[in-house]
Design a protein around this motif. Structure first.
Motif, PDB file in Angstrom:
ATOM      1  N   ASN A  63     -42.416 -17.973 -25.438  1.00 18.32           N
ATOM      2  CA  ASN A  63     -41.683 -18.764 -24.448  1.00 18.32           C
ATOM      3  C   ASN A  63     -42.376 -18.774 -23.090  1.00 18.32           C
ATOM      4  O   ASN A  63     -42.267 -19.746 -22.350  1.00 18.32           O
ATOM      5  N   LYS A  64     -43.087 -17.711 -22.782  1.00 18.34           N
ATOM      6  CA  LYS A  64     -43.738 -17.563 -21.476  1.00 18.34           C
ATOM      7  C   LYS A  64     -45.051 -18.351 -21.375  1.00 18.34           C
ATOM      8  O   LYS A  64     -45.456 -18.752 -20.294  1.00 18.34           O
ATOM      9  N   CYS A  65     -45.705 -18.590 -22.482  1.00 21.52           N
ATOM     10  CA  CYS A  65     -47.038 -19.198 -22.458  1.00 21.52           C
ATOM     11  C   CYS A  65     -46.969 -20.722 -22.504  1.00 21.52           C
ATOM     12  O   CYS A  65     -45.948 -21.304 -22.852  1.00 21.52           O
ATOM     13  N   ASP A  66     -48.098 -21.347 -22.146  1.00 22.22           N
ATOM     14  CA  ASP A  66     -48.211 -22.799 -22.326  1.00 22.22           C
ATOM     15  C   ASP A  66     -49.298 -23.137 -23.340  1.00 22.22           C
ATOM     16  O   ASP A  66     -49.319 -24.234 -23.879  1.00 22.22           O
ATOM     17  N   LYS A  67     -50.182 -22.171 -23.616  1.00 26.12           N
ATOM     18  CA  LYS A  67     -51.241 -22.369 -24.608  1.00 26.12           C
ATOM     19  C   LYS A  67     -51.199 -21.216 -25.605  1.00 26.12           C
ATOM     20  O   LYS A  67     -50.940 -20.075 -25.243  1.00 26.12           O
ATOM     21  N   VAL A  68     -51.531 -21.547 -26.860  1.00 25.13           N
ATOM     22  CA  VAL A  68     -51.616 -20.533 -27.909  1.00 25.13           C
ATOM     23  C   VAL A  68     -52.978 -20.665 -28.572  1.00 25.13           C
ATOM     24  O   VAL A  68     -53.383 -21.766 -28.957  1.00 25.13           O
ATOM     25  N   ILE A  69     -53.669 -19.553 -28.672  1.00 24.78           N
ATOM     26  CA  ILE A  69     -54.905 -19.482 -29.445  1.00 24.78           C
ATOM     27  C   ILE A  69     -54.557 -18.647 -30.668  1.00 24.78           C
ATOM     28  O   ILE A  69     -54.100 -17.513 -30.542  1.00 24.78           O
ATOM     29  N   THR A  70     -54.766 -19.219 -31.846  1.00 24.76           N
ATOM     30  CA  THR A  70     -54.300 -18.553 -33.052  1.00 24.76           C
ATOM     31  C   THR A  70     -55.295 -18.676 -34.190  1.00 24.76           C
ATOM     32  O   THR A  70     -56.188 -19.523 -34.164  1.00 24.76           O
ATOM     33  N   HIS A  71     -55.098 -17.854 -35.190  1.00 21.83           N
ATOM     34  CA  HIS A  71     -55.840 -17.961 -36.440  1.00 21.83           C
ATOM     35  C   HIS A  71     -55.297 -19.177 -37.188  1.00 21.83           C
ATOM     36  O   HIS A  71     -54.406 -19.874 -36.699  1.00 21.83           O
ATOM     37  N   GLY A  72     -55.779 -19.434 -38.382  1.00 21.91           N
ATOM     38  CA  GLY A  72     -55.378 -20.624 -39.115  1.00 21.91           C
ATOM     39  C   GLY A  72     -54.210 -20.430 -40.051  1.00 21.91           C
ATOM     40  O   GLY A  72     -54.114 -21.111 -41.066  1.00 21.91           O
ATOM     41  N   GLY A  73     -53.309 -19.543 -39.722  1.00 22.60           N
ATOM     42  CA  GLY A  73     -52.122 -19.335 -40.553  1.00 22.60           C
ATOM     43  C   GLY A  73     -51.061 -20.389 -40.269  1.00 22.60           C
ATOM     44  O   GLY A  73     -50.813 -20.727 -39.112  1.00 22.60           O
ATOM     45  N   THR A  74     -50.448 -20.896 -41.316  1.00 25.64           N
ATOM     46  CA  THR A  74     -49.467 -21.967 -41.141  1.00 25.64           C
ATOM     47  C   THR A  74     -48.273 -21.533 -40.295  1.00 25.64           C
ATOM     48  O   THR A  74     -47.791 -22.302 -39.466  1.00 25.64           O
ATOM     49  N   GLY A  75     -47.788 -20.317 -40.497  1.00 23.69           N
ATOM     50  CA  GLY A  75     -46.636 -19.849 -39.734  1.00 23.69           C
ATOM     51  C   GLY A  75     -46.907 -19.811 -38.242  1.00 23.69           C
ATOM     52  O   GLY A  75     -46.084 -20.261 -37.436  1.00 23.69           O
ATOM     53  N   ALA A  76     -48.052 -19.281 -37.860  1.00 19.16           N
ATOM     54  CA  ALA A  76     -48.406 -19.195 -36.440  1.00 19.16           C
ATOM     55  C   ALA A  76     -48.567 -20.582 -35.832  1.00 19.16           C
ATOM     56  O   ALA A  76     -48.090 -20.846 -34.729  1.00 19.16           O
ATOM     57  N   ILE A  77     -49.224 -21.469 -36.557  1.00 16.99           N
ATOM     58  CA  ILE A  77     -49.446 -22.821 -36.039  1.00 16.99           C
ATOM     59  C   ILE A  77     -48.128 -23.573 -35.910  1.00 16.99           C
ATOM     60  O   ILE A  77     -47.817 -24.128 -34.850  1.00 16.99           O
ATOM     61  N   ILE A  78     -47.337 -23.586 -36.970  1.00 16.21           N
ATOM     62  CA  ILE A  78     -46.077 -24.325 -36.941  1.00 16.21           C
ATOM     63  C   ILE A  78     -45.143 -23.762 -35.865  1.00 16.21           C
ATOM     64  O   ILE A  78     -44.505 -24.521 -35.132  1.00 16.21           O
ATOM     65  N   GLY A  79     -45.080 -22.447 -35.755  1.00 17.88           N
ATOM     66  CA  GLY A  79     -44.222 -21.835 -34.739  1.00 17.88           C
ATOM     67  C   GLY A  79     -44.587 -22.285 -33.338  1.00 17.88           C
ATOM     68  O   GLY A  79     -43.709 -22.611 -32.527  1.00 17.88           O
ATOM     69  N   ALA A  80     -45.871 -22.328 -33.023  1.00 11.39           N
ATOM     70  CA  ALA A  80     -46.317 -22.743 -31.692  1.00 11.39           C
ATOM     71  C   ALA A  80     -46.112 -24.240 -31.472  1.00 11.39           C
ATOM     72  O   ALA A  80     -45.684 -24.670 -30.400  1.00 11.39           O
ATOM     73  N   VAL A  81     -46.387 -25.040 -32.495  1.00  8.64           N
ATOM     74  CA  VAL A  81     -46.212 -26.491 -32.387  1.00  8.64           C
ATOM     75  C   VAL A  81     -44.737 -26.827 -32.182  1.00  8.64           C
ATOM     76  O   VAL A  81     -44.389 -27.678 -31.357  1.00  8.64           O
ATOM     77  N   LYS A  82     -43.857 -26.151 -32.909  1.00  7.71           N
ATOM     78  CA  LYS A  82     -42.415 -26.383 -32.749  1.00  7.71           C
ATOM     79  C   LYS A  82     -41.966 -26.109 -31.320  1.00  7.71           C
ATOM     80  O   LYS A  82     -41.042 -26.742 -30.824  1.00  7.71           O
ATOM     81  N   GLN A  83     -42.611 -25.145 -30.675  1.00  6.42           N
ATOM     82  CA  GLN A  83     -42.272 -24.782 -29.301  1.00  6.42           C
ATOM     83  C   GLN A  83     -42.922 -25.716 -28.274  1.00  6.42           C
ATOM     84  O   GLN A  83     -42.750 -25.530 -27.078  1.00  6.42           O
ATOM     85  N   GLY A  84     -43.712 -26.668 -28.743  1.00  2.18           N
ATOM     86  CA  GLY A  84     -44.351 -27.618 -27.836  1.00  2.18           C
ATOM     87  C   GLY A  84     -45.539 -27.045 -27.079  1.00  2.18           C
ATOM     88  O   GLY A  84     -45.910 -27.537 -26.015  1.00  2.18           O
TER      89      GLY A  84
END
Length: 161
Positions: A63-84
């Protein structure tokens, strides 16, 4: 703020963490960075981190961040994308001992083709993408859960008759 998350797989992702440390050291990344480092054995020197976050901690940082740098896991990507969030994804690769195979290449590629994220395949691309992503316009995630539930209910109702 940038949130770096490398997942909870029992593999290291040192090359990403080292590159972020280098970019901060060289003042090429000037914003606050926090990382969830998982099973990596590299300990960041120039940013805060924790090996594993519980669900509440993870959501607080997300919630605090505006950018996410992540590995290629679907859960991490979808979670960040859902949060905009603006998402940069770098796949874990077998040749670096980061995973059992290279399936994350396909996952990250698909999310990029759908215009939800920016993909990098090499950690040395990170600096430019961190700077450029501010100007990127991504698709907004729209949940399809209700349509899926409706479809399942219709199927069940047909089977029961």
């Amino acid at each position: 703020m940038i949130f770096v998350t490398v997942g909870s797989q029992k593999f290291q992702f040192n090359r990403l963490l080292v590159e972020i440390d280098r970019l901060i050291e060289e003042k090429k990344i000037n914003e606050e960075v926090f990382a969830q480092t998982g099973h990596s054995d590299y300990k960041p020197k120039n940013y805060k981190y924790k090996e594993f976050l519980d669900r509440d901690e993870f959501l607080r940082v997300m919630n605090k961040c505006d950018k996410v740098i992540t590995h290629g896991g679907t859960g991490a990507i979808i979670g960040a994308v859902k949060q905009g969030k603006k998402v940069i994804a770098i796949p874990r690769l077998k040749k670096f001992g980061e995973h059992v195979d290279d399936h994350q290449l396909q996952i990250v590629s698909q999310f990029e083709k759908m215009n939800f994220i920016r993909r990098i395949n090499d950690e040395r691309e990170l600096m430019n993408v961190v700077l450029e992503i501010e100007n990127d316009n991504f698709r907004t995630y729209k949940s399809n859960t209700i349509a899926i539930i409706d479809s399942i209910e219709k199927f069940i109702n047909k089977v029961e008759k």
